[in-house]
Design an enzyme around this catalytic site. Structure first.
Site, mmCIF file in Angstrom:
data_model
loop_
_atom_site.group_PDB
_atom_site.id
_atom_site.type_symbol
_atom_site.label_atom_id
_atom_site.label_comp_id
_atom_site.label_asym_id
_atom_site.label_seq_id
_atom_site.Cartn_x
_atom_site.Cartn_y
_atom_site.Cartn_z
ATOM 1 N N CYS A 34 0.808 -1.224 0.000
ATOM 2 C CA CYS A 34 0.000 0.000 0.000
ATOM 3 C C CYS A 34 0.838 1.270 0.000
ATOM 4 C CB CYS A 34 -0.902 0.009 1.226
ATOM 5 S SG CYS A 34 0.056 -0.052 2.742
ATOM 6 N N ASP A 36 2.354 2.505 2.611
ATOM 7 C CA ASP A 36 2.368 3.139 3.924
ATOM 8 C C ASP A 36 3.736 2.974 4.584
ATOM 9 O OD1 ASP A 36 -0.174 3.880 3.515
ATOM 10 O OD2 ASP A 36 -1.095 2.418 4.832
ATOM 11 N N CYS A 59 -2.517 3.082 7.798
ATOM 12 C CA CYS A 59 -3.960 2.978 8.018
ATOM 13 C C CYS A 59 -4.259 2.614 9.476
ATOM 14 C CB CYS A 59 -4.528 1.912 7.098
ATOM 15 S SG CYS A 59 -3.988 0.272 7.610
ATOM 16 N N CYS A 103 -1.176 -5.158 6.702
ATOM 17 C CA CYS A 103 -0.857 -3.966 7.501
ATOM 18 C C CYS A 103 -0.066 -4.339 8.753
ATOM 19 C CB CYS A 103 -2.133 -3.255 7.914
ATOM 20 S SG CYS A 103 -3.280 -3.006 6.565
#
Ligand code: FES
Length: 140
Positions: A34, A36, A59, A103
């Site tokens: 992603c 991140d 996130c 994540c």
């Protein structure tokens, strides 16, 4: 409910957020899936992680898993912190939706990156101790 109560708790009230100015190790990693970013700071005394803080451009699931991960390694010997897997962090949070599993890898990798930096600063080659900080199987 998509997210467990523990995930919601750690997301809305994350533990150990911030930075440590005189950290003994700093690790920054990016999530290949992603984009991140996670930054982890550790203080080490006598082989024990006495303090840990994190910052993320990530996130909610990244925030919650990092918050839990920092709680799990604070006050623990380095060897134990190195054994912490993203799976164990997810379990401690009572699970994550499958699409958000990637994540949780950020926290595990950031801890390893911070410890790797710590060993490098001590003049010790971190590779035999920590290994490659690679992506997890969920991320591809
Ligand atoms: Fe990037 Fe969760 S979507 S860490």
């Amino acid at each position: 409910m998509l997210y467990s109560e523990k995930v919601l708790d750690h997301f809305s009230n994350p533990r150990n957020v911030g930075e440590i100015e005189d950290a003994d190790g700093v690790g920054e990693v990016g999530n290949a899936k992603c984009g991140d970013i996670m930054k982890m700071y550790i203080k080490v005394d006598n082989g024990v992680i006495t303090d840990v803080k994190f910052k993320t451009f990530g996130c909610g699931a990244a925030v919650a898993t990092s918050s839990m991960a920092t709680e799990l390694i604070k006050g623990k010997p380095i060897e134990e912190a190195l054994k912490l897997t993203n799976k164990a962090v997810v379990e401690a949070l009572d699970g994550l939706p499958a699409v958000k599993l990637h994540c949780s890898v950020l926290a595990e990798q950031a801890i390893k990156a911070a410890l790797s930096d710590y060993y490098t600063r001590q003049g010790i080659d971190p590779l035999p101790i920590i290994g490659e900080i690679g992506d997890c199987e969920h991320c591809h």
